[in-house]
Design a protein around this motif. Structure first.
Motif, PDB file in Angstrom:
ATOM      1  N   THR A 246       0.889  -1.265  -0.073  1.00 35.12           N
ATOM      2  CA  THR A 246      -0.077  -0.461   0.132  1.00 35.12           C
ATOM      3  C   THR A 246       0.597   1.195  -0.128  1.00 35.12           C
ATOM      4  OG1 THR A 246      -2.085  -1.471   1.167  1.00 35.12           O
ATOM      5  CG2 THR A 246      -1.479   0.939   1.141  1.00 35.12           C
ATOM      6  N   GLU A 247       1.993   0.919   0.498  1.00 36.53           N
ATOM      7  CA  GLU A 247       2.784   2.309   0.816  1.00 36.53           C
ATOM      8  C   GLU A 247       3.264   2.527  -0.866  1.00 36.53           C
ATOM      9  OE1 GLU A 247       3.200   0.580   4.887  1.00 36.53           O
ATOM     10  OE2 GLU A 247       2.638   0.081   2.636  1.00 36.53           O
ATOM     11  N   GLU A 248       3.802   1.520  -1.422  1.00 35.23           N
ATOM     12  CA  GLU A 248       4.480   2.247  -2.490  1.00 35.23           C
ATOM     13  C   GLU A 248       3.452   2.009  -3.844  1.00 35.23           C
ATOM     14  OE1 GLU A 248       6.294  -1.509  -3.953  1.00 35.23           O
ATOM     15  OE2 GLU A 248       8.066  -1.116  -2.860  1.00 35.23           O
ATOM     16  N   ASN A 249       2.228   2.104  -3.372  1.00 33.87           N
ATOM     17  CA  ASN A 249       0.748   2.134  -4.459  1.00 33.87           C
ATOM     18  C   ASN A 249       0.788   4.117  -4.186  1.00 33.87           C
ATOM     19  OD1 ASN A 249      -1.696  -0.362  -2.832  1.00 33.87           O
ATOM     20  ND2 ASN A 249      -0.443  -0.257  -5.428  1.00 33.87           N
ATOM     21  N   MET A 250       1.173   4.065  -2.959  1.00 34.57           N
ATOM     22  CA  MET A 250       0.609   5.860  -2.790  1.00 34.57           C
ATOM     23  C   MET A 250       1.505   6.593  -3.849  1.00 34.57           C
ATOM     24  SD  MET A 250      -1.982   6.003  -0.849  1.00 34.57           S
ATOM     25  CE  MET A 250      -2.543   5.181   0.386  1.00 34.57           C
ATOM     26  N   LEU A 251       3.045   5.700  -2.997  1.00 33.79           N
ATOM     27  CA  LEU A 251       4.311   6.400  -3.821  1.00 33.79           C
ATOM     28  C   LEU A 251       4.675   6.438  -5.167  1.00 33.79           C
ATOM     29  CD1 LEU A 251       7.041   5.764  -1.322  1.00 33.79           C
ATOM     30  CD2 LEU A 251       6.271   7.779  -1.110  1.00 33.79           C
ATOM     31  N   PHE A 252       4.403   5.321  -5.801  1.00 34.40           N
ATOM     32  CA  PHE A 252       4.370   5.787  -6.878  1.00 34.40           C
ATOM     33  C   PHE A 252       3.002   6.201  -8.227  1.00 34.40           C
ATOM     34  CE2 PHE A 252       6.322   0.757  -6.048  1.00 34.40           C
ATOM     35  CZ  PHE A 252       7.820   1.749  -6.202  1.00 34.40           C
ATOM     36  N   SER A 253       2.257   5.900  -7.636  1.00 32.68           N
ATOM     37  CA  SER A 253       0.574   6.843  -8.295  1.00 32.68           C
ATOM     38  C   SER A 253       0.956   8.223  -7.751  1.00 32.68           C
ATOM     39  CB  SER A 253      -0.315   6.633  -7.337  1.00 32.68           C
ATOM     40  OG  SER A 253      -1.146   4.861  -7.422  1.00 32.68           O
ATOM     41  N   LYS A 254       1.648   8.306  -6.160  1.00 31.18           N
ATOM     42  CA  LYS A 254       1.887   9.919  -6.221  1.00 31.18           C
ATOM     43  C   LYS A 254       2.486  10.775  -7.401  1.00 31.18           C
ATOM     44  CE  LYS A 254       4.153  13.204  -3.469  1.00 31.18           C
ATOM     45  NZ  LYS A 254       4.590  13.943  -1.953  1.00 31.18           N
ATOM     46  N   ALA A 255       4.501   9.590  -7.195  1.00 34.35           N
ATOM     47  CA  ALA A 255       4.832   9.643  -8.841  1.00 34.35           C
ATOM     48  C   ALA A 255       4.314  10.321 -10.575  1.00 34.35           C
ATOM     49  CB  ALA A 255       6.264   9.054  -9.044  1.00 34.35           C
ATOM     50  N   VAL A 256       3.487   9.165 -11.059  1.00 34.37           N
ATOM     51  CA  VAL A 256       2.564   8.968 -12.290  1.00 34.37           C
ATOM     52  C   VAL A 256       1.548  10.732 -11.937  1.00 34.37           C
ATOM     53  CG1 VAL A 256       0.741   8.323 -13.587  1.00 34.37           C
ATOM     54  CG2 VAL A 256       2.629   7.160 -12.242  1.00 34.37           C
ATOM     55  N   MET A 257       1.174  11.516 -11.042  1.00 36.38           N
ATOM     56  CA  MET A 257       0.581  12.090 -10.665  1.00 36.38           C
ATOM     57  C   MET A 257       0.653  13.635 -10.542  1.00 36.38           C
ATOM     58  SD  MET A 257      -2.681  11.416  -8.343  1.00 36.38           S
ATOM     59  CE  MET A 257      -1.748  10.985  -6.898  1.00 36.38           C
ATOM     60  N   GLU A 258       2.394  13.558 -10.408  1.00 37.60           N
ATOM     61  CA  GLU A 258       3.693  14.566 -10.365  1.00 37.60           C
ATOM     62  C   GLU A 258       4.150  14.700 -11.622  1.00 37.60           C
ATOM     63  OE1 GLU A 258       3.828  17.337  -7.976  1.00 37.60           O
ATOM     64  OE2 GLU A 258       2.382  16.354  -6.856  1.00 37.60           O
ATOM     65  N   ALA A 259       3.812  13.840 -12.227  1.00 36.38           N
ATOM     66  CA  ALA A 259       4.534  13.921 -13.675  1.00 36.38           C
ATOM     67  C   ALA A 259       3.799  14.535 -14.870  1.00 36.38           C
ATOM     68  CB  ALA A 259       4.859  12.130 -13.776  1.00 36.38           C
ATOM     69  N   GLU A 260       2.404  14.089 -14.492  1.00 41.03           N
ATOM     70  CA  GLU A 260       1.734  15.069 -16.085  1.00 41.03           C
ATOM     71  C   GLU A 260       0.823  16.049 -15.231  1.00 41.03           C
ATOM     72  OE1 GLU A 260      -1.402  11.550 -16.365  1.00 41.03           O
ATOM     73  OE2 GLU A 260      -0.245   9.477 -17.173  1.00 41.03           O
ATOM     74  N   ARG A 261       0.633  16.014 -14.157  1.00 38.85           N
ATOM     75  CA  ARG A 261      -0.168  17.349 -13.952  1.00 38.85           C
ATOM     76  C   ARG A 261       0.449  17.873 -12.165  1.00 38.85           C
ATOM     77  NH1 ARG A 261      -6.880  15.972 -14.707  1.00 38.85           N
ATOM     78  NH2 ARG A 261      -6.103  15.475 -16.873  1.00 38.85           N
ATOM     79  N   PRO A 262       1.614  18.530 -11.879  1.00 36.22           N
ATOM     80  CA  PRO A 262       1.962  18.547 -10.702  1.00 36.22           C
ATOM     81  C   PRO A 262       1.080  19.348 -10.123  1.00 36.22           C
ATOM     82  CG  PRO A 262       3.444  19.157 -12.486  1.00 36.22           C
ATOM     83  CD  PRO A 262       2.517  18.593 -13.167  1.00 36.22           C
ATOM     84  N   GLY A 263       1.221  19.257  -8.217  1.00 34.00           N
ATOM     85  CA  GLY A 263       0.132  19.783  -7.455  1.00 34.00           C
ATOM     86  C   GLY A 263      -1.270  18.934  -7.450  1.00 34.00           C
TER      87      GLY A 263
END
Length: 339
Positions: A246-263
């Motif tokens: 679950t921790e990696e779900n959060m971290l890796f999904s955050k990386a995807v979101m930040e790469a496409e739409r920061p913030g």
């Protein structure tokens, strides 16, 4: 009575401020529990001023709850534990409600033995055990109460992403009912957000889950296939296929979101028993997201909730184990002085 009500009001204010600051804090649950507890003490302190017969009724009901409540709870937990084993197998996680029920019966047996033998040593051991159980039970009730409230908070209007957390696959490639429930809830949240947004800011759904050692493909791919087979637009799905926890779900999904739409902000979807702990993890990972839950079979809920609480309890182990250790030390000192 007045003092209790004032203290309850202070904790209620702290609870309100905590929710406004960040809904995803366990301290909110503790403030809520303390506010309710002191309010209850205040009402009990003022029971003498109640109309005739009310105090007697409250006392009788309270005694019945204290006498029969633990027995009923232990019996229900044991029955649920047997059902879990029959339906889900004998994995340790499926035994939690059964073990909790047997543990309650065990404590009642020790209490009966201490009373029957009049042993001072056994009495101190039981008293120490009851203090520890009282502390843990208070936190457990705080956890359940606030998790219930958190699960009913309105979904934020301006989220750019819906993140659906993965779980194990059947036969290494098929979506099980538990995960299908998350995906259907994720679709509902996506459609709600899509109706509120501009066309050029349509939300994106992220399926999050890597490939386990016994799986033929990443969970995120099986999840995306499930949605597309049911008419979900393929161009609105992004697969996050590296995470294993679950921790990696959060971290890796955050990386995807930040790469496409920061913030950007998101709504994270999991099962209802897991929603509050997932929210605590999201806050720790600095993911700007609210967590919502999907329905879970009623028989699955007790063991799953106990497991989630145990994980949260150990997340704050320095405080919780410190308090439990202090209570054990007090019991040990009492034994030393009486010996």
């Amino acid at each position: 009575m007045f003092v209790f009500v004032v203290v309850a009001a202070v904790f209620a204010v702290l609870f309100g401020l905590g929710v406004l600051r960040d809904r995803r804090r366990f301290s909110n649950a503790v403030y809520l529990g303390l506010a309710v507890s002191f309010l209850g003490l205040g009402l009990l302190a003022g029971i003498d001023e109640a109309p005739h017969g009310v105090a007697e009724t409250v006392m009788v009901v309270g005694l019945l709850v204290l006498a029969l409540g633990p027995v009923a709870l232990a019996g229900l937990l044991c029955a649920n534990g047997v059902k879990m084993v029959r339906k889900e197998g004998r994995r340790p996680a499926n035994l939690l409600s059964l073990l909790a029920g047997l543990g309650i019966f065990g404590v009642m047996g020790l209490m009966a033995a201490a009373f029957a033998t009049g042993s001072q040593t056994l009495g101190i051991v039981v008293a120490t055990l009851l203090m520890i159980l009282g502390y843990v039970s208070f936190l457990f009730l705080c956890f359940i109460g606030y998790a219930f409230l958190y699960g009913r908070m309105r979904i934020r209007r301006d989220a750019d992403y819906v993140v659906v957390l993965g779980s194990g696959l059947i036969g290494g490639r098929r979506v099980p009912p538990l995960l299908a429930s998350r995906l259907e809830r994720g679709r509902e949240v996506y459609e709600t957000l899509a109706r509120r947004r501009e066309v050029d800011r349509t939300p994106v759904l992220i399926t999050s889950g890597g490939q386990g050692p016994d799986e033929q493909l990443p969970e995120s791919h099986a999840m995306a296939d499930y949605l597309m087979e049911r008419g979900f637009p393929a161009d609105r799905i992004v697969r996050e296929d590296r995470s294993r926890t679950t921790e990696e779900n959060m971290l890796f999904s955050k990386a995807v979101m930040e790469a496409e739409r920061p913030g950007s902000e998101c709504v994270i979807v999991t099962n209802n028993f897991h929603a509050f702990r997932a929210a605590l993890m999201a806050r720790k990972a600095e993911v700007n997201g609210q967590v919502v839950g999907s329905p879970t079979a009623a028989y699955f809920w007790p063991s799953a909730t106990i497991r989630e609480f145990a994980a949260v309890f150990l997340q704050y182990k320095a405080v919780n184990l410190g308090i439990c250790g202090s209570l054990i030390l007090l019991g040990g000192l009492a034994l030393a002085f009486t010996g």
